[in-house]
Design a protein around this motif. Structure first.
Motif, PDB file in Angstrom:
ATOM      1  N   TRP A 188       0.928  -1.286  -0.003  1.00 55.02           N
ATOM      2  CA  TRP A 188      -0.023   0.154   0.035  1.00 55.02           C
ATOM      3  C   TRP A 188       0.677   1.244  -0.033  1.00 55.02           C
ATOM      4  CZ3 TRP A 188      -4.943  -0.728  -1.048  1.00 55.02           C
ATOM      5  CH2 TRP A 188      -5.542  -2.003  -0.756  1.00 55.02           C
ATOM      6  N   SER A 189       2.117   1.200  -0.194  1.00 50.78           N
ATOM      7  CA  SER A 189       3.109   2.053  -0.256  1.00 50.78           C
ATOM      8  C   SER A 189       2.584   3.393  -1.457  1.00 50.78           C
ATOM      9  CB  SER A 189       4.359   1.905  -0.722  1.00 50.78           C
ATOM     10  OG  SER A 189       4.906   0.846   0.431  1.00 50.78           O
ATOM     11  N   CYS A 190       2.582   4.545  -1.033  1.00 47.99           N
ATOM     12  CA  CYS A 190       2.210   5.787  -1.970  1.00 47.99           C
ATOM     13  C   CYS A 190       3.486   5.741  -2.993  1.00 47.99           C
ATOM     14  CB  CYS A 190       2.330   6.937  -1.268  1.00 47.99           C
ATOM     15  SG  CYS A 190       0.687   6.899  -0.168  1.00 47.99           S
ATOM     16  N   THR A 191       3.172   5.590  -4.463  1.00 48.17           N
ATOM     17  CA  THR A 191       4.163   5.676  -5.420  1.00 48.17           C
ATOM     18  C   THR A 191       3.591   6.325  -6.586  1.00 48.17           C
ATOM     19  OG1 THR A 191       3.317   3.456  -6.419  1.00 48.17           O
ATOM     20  CG2 THR A 191       4.860   3.233  -4.637  1.00 48.17           C
ATOM     21  N   ILE A 192       4.119   6.580  -7.562  1.00 47.33           N
ATOM     22  CA  ILE A 192       3.592   7.015  -8.864  1.00 47.33           C
ATOM     23  C   ILE A 192       2.518   6.240  -9.221  1.00 47.33           C
ATOM     24  CG2 ILE A 192       4.137   7.341 -11.277  1.00 47.33           C
ATOM     25  CD1 ILE A 192       5.191   9.635  -9.597  1.00 47.33           C
ATOM     26  N   ASP A 193       2.719   4.808  -9.151  1.00 47.91           N
ATOM     27  CA  ASP A 193       1.452   4.095  -9.756  1.00 47.91           C
ATOM     28  C   ASP A 193       0.361   4.407  -8.906  1.00 47.91           C
ATOM     29  OD1 ASP A 193       3.021   2.787 -11.623  1.00 47.91           O
ATOM     30  OD2 ASP A 193       3.541   1.265 -10.343  1.00 47.91           O
ATOM     31  N   THR A 194       0.424   4.514  -7.509  1.00 47.09           N
ATOM     32  CA  THR A 194      -0.758   4.728  -6.832  1.00 47.09           C
ATOM     33  C   THR A 194      -1.492   6.130  -7.037  1.00 47.09           C
ATOM     34  OG1 THR A 194       0.107   5.519  -4.859  1.00 47.09           O
ATOM     35  CG2 THR A 194      -0.321   3.342  -4.823  1.00 47.09           C
ATOM     36  N   LEU A 195      -0.558   7.050  -7.535  1.00 45.27           N
ATOM     37  CA  LEU A 195      -0.955   8.580  -7.789  1.00 45.27           C
ATOM     38  C   LEU A 195      -1.676   8.299  -9.069  1.00 45.27           C
ATOM     39  CD1 LEU A 195      -0.852  11.604  -7.212  1.00 45.27           C
ATOM     40  CD2 LEU A 195       1.583  11.273  -8.579  1.00 45.27           C
ATOM     41  N   ASP A 206      11.778   7.839  -1.864  1.00 48.04           N
ATOM     42  CA  ASP A 206      12.848   6.886  -1.714  1.00 48.04           C
ATOM     43  C   ASP A 206      13.480   6.015  -2.578  1.00 48.04           C
ATOM     44  OD1 ASP A 206      11.243   4.788  -1.740  1.00 48.04           O
ATOM     45  OD2 ASP A 206      11.399   4.065   0.466  1.00 48.04           O
ATOM     46  N   ALA A 207      14.446   5.299  -2.696  1.00 49.38           N
ATOM     47  CA  ALA A 207      15.281   4.406  -3.477  1.00 49.38           C
ATOM     48  C   ALA A 207      14.302   3.569  -4.329  1.00 49.38           C
ATOM     49  CB  ALA A 207      16.459   3.702  -2.962  1.00 49.38           C
ATOM     50  N   LYS A 208      13.054   2.883  -3.460  1.00 51.79           N
ATOM     51  CA  LYS A 208      11.970   2.212  -4.049  1.00 51.79           C
ATOM     52  C   LYS A 208      11.004   2.962  -4.719  1.00 51.79           C
ATOM     53  CE  LYS A 208      13.497  -1.611  -0.961  1.00 51.79           C
ATOM     54  NZ  LYS A 208      13.119  -2.590   0.087  1.00 51.79           N
ATOM     55  N   GLY A 209      11.095   4.111  -4.956  1.00 53.74           N
ATOM     56  CA  GLY A 209      10.136   4.713  -5.593  1.00 53.74           C
ATOM     57  C   GLY A 209       8.776   5.192  -4.692  1.00 53.74           C
ATOM     58  N   ARG A 210       8.819   5.185  -3.385  1.00 54.60           N
ATOM     59  CA  ARG A 210       7.806   5.305  -2.356  1.00 54.60           C
ATOM     60  C   ARG A 210       8.024   6.888  -1.995  1.00 54.60           C
ATOM     61  NH1 ARG A 210       9.330   0.603   1.295  1.00 54.60           N
ATOM     62  NH2 ARG A 210      11.362   1.719   1.300  1.00 54.60           N
ATOM     63  N   PHE A 211       6.635   7.643  -2.052  1.00 54.06           N
ATOM     64  CA  PHE A 211       6.497   8.766  -1.405  1.00 54.06           C
ATOM     65  C   PHE A 211       6.951   9.112   0.168  1.00 54.06           C
ATOM     66  CE2 PHE A 211       4.588   9.620  -5.649  1.00 54.06           C
ATOM     67  CZ  PHE A 211       4.960  10.847  -5.852  1.00 54.06           C
ATOM     68  N   ALA A 212       7.914  10.256   0.259  1.00 53.14           N
ATOM     69  CA  ALA A 212       8.059  10.656   1.835  1.00 53.14           C
ATOM     70  C   ALA A 212       6.894  10.920   2.448  1.00 53.14           C
ATOM     71  CB  ALA A 212       9.275  11.328   1.803  1.00 53.14           C
ATOM     72  N   PRO A 213       6.734  10.717   3.760  1.00 54.40           N
ATOM     73  CA  PRO A 213       5.792  11.288   4.680  1.00 54.40           C
ATOM     74  C   PRO A 213       5.805  12.758   4.533  1.00 54.40           C
ATOM     75  CG  PRO A 213       6.747   9.517   5.838  1.00 54.40           C
ATOM     76  CD  PRO A 213       7.634   9.722   4.601  1.00 54.40           C
ATOM     77  N   ALA A 214       6.841  13.324   4.260  1.00 58.73           N
ATOM     78  CA  ALA A 214       6.926  14.813   4.279  1.00 58.73           C
ATOM     79  C   ALA A 214       6.371  15.349   2.959  1.00 58.73           C
ATOM     80  CB  ALA A 214       8.216  15.377   4.548  1.00 58.73           C
ATOM     81  N   ALA A 215       6.214  14.673   1.973  1.00 59.52           N
ATOM     82  CA  ALA A 215       5.603  14.787   0.619  1.00 59.52           C
ATOM     83  C   ALA A 215       3.978  14.639   0.545  1.00 59.52           C
ATOM     84  CB  ALA A 215       6.232  14.029  -0.387  1.00 59.52           C
TER      85      ALA A 215
END
Length: 229
Positions: free
Chosen positions: A41-48, A127-136
């Motif tokens: 469930w990590s936030c990524t470009i794909d989930t965006l 991060d290196a795995k393409g997951r959005f940081a909490p600050a973003a």
């Protein structure tokens, strides 16, 4: 038979002492174990892209203060994705039919948001795995809102606005998408759409009888009267 029943009763009787426990007493007070590994469930470009709910769980180094290089890299990374994200948002909503003008609208709105997504270079936006940081988080939500708005425009306004542009109705162009999707088009525009683009705009048009019509100008009326004579 009686002896067998008595033996079963004795065997099934509860023991008189305290029940044995398979866990030592200290185990009950131990802290719970947490699995800190990334989830699906990590936030990524794909989930965006898909508009899915997600979790901000990127592994980023601790913030070390503003860094212009990191800020520039954050903005560039997201800008580079704008063309694909906007094109897909429009194409999916229109069943594969492109709309270059609406894609341009999307890219401009997207770029306006990305300009505020550098998060001051305090940390990488992903991060290196393409997951959005909490600050973003705020940046991600703003970008998602842009894509959702554009998908709505593509679904309900794109075909209508294309026809309005071809028919030279007032209020056509980029402003048409927002006006039609929000049902804020002016009376003159609505009248033109109803007359020249009724099929393309029918989903968003009010009943024809309720659309205000401009009365013909005095000159036009005089010309009509003269022609009738």
């Amino acid at each position: 038979m009686k002896a067998m029943l008595l033996s079963l009763l004795f065997l099934g009787a509860a023991p008189s002492g305290p029940a044995p426990s398979s866990l030592p007493p200290e185990a009950l007070g131990a802290p719970p174990l947490v699995d800190a590994s990334p989830t699906a469930w990590s936030c990524t470009i794909d989930t965006l892209r898909a508009g899915k709910e997600c979790v901000f769980e990127a592994e980023v180094p601790p913030a070390r203060g503003a860094n212009t290089d990191v800020e520039s890299a954050n903005i560039k990374l997201l800008k580079d994705a704008s063309r694909a994200l906007c094109s897909e948002a429009v194409s999916i909503a229109r069943d594969g039919t492109p709309d270059p003008k609406l894609v341009a609208v999307c890219e401009r709105k997207y770029a306006d948001v990305v300009g505020r997504c550098g998060i001051e270079g305090n940390t990488p936006v992903v991060d290196a795995k393409g997951r959005f940081a909490p600050a973003a988080r705020a940046c991600y939500r703003a970008l998602s809102s842009v894509l959702q708005d554009v998908q709505l425009m593509a679904s309900v306004a794109s075909t209508c606005c294309e026809c309005a542009a071809r028919s030279q109705c007032p209020g056509n162009g980029e402003s048409c998408y927002a006006a039609v999707s929000r049902q804020q088009a002016g009376p003159t525009t609505l009248a033109c759409m109803d007359e020249r683009c009724h099929d393309a705009c029918s989903m968003m048009l009010p009943p024809s009888a309720s659309i205000p019509r401009q009365s013909p100008s005095r000159a036009s009326q005089q010309h009509t009267d003269s022609a009738a004579l």
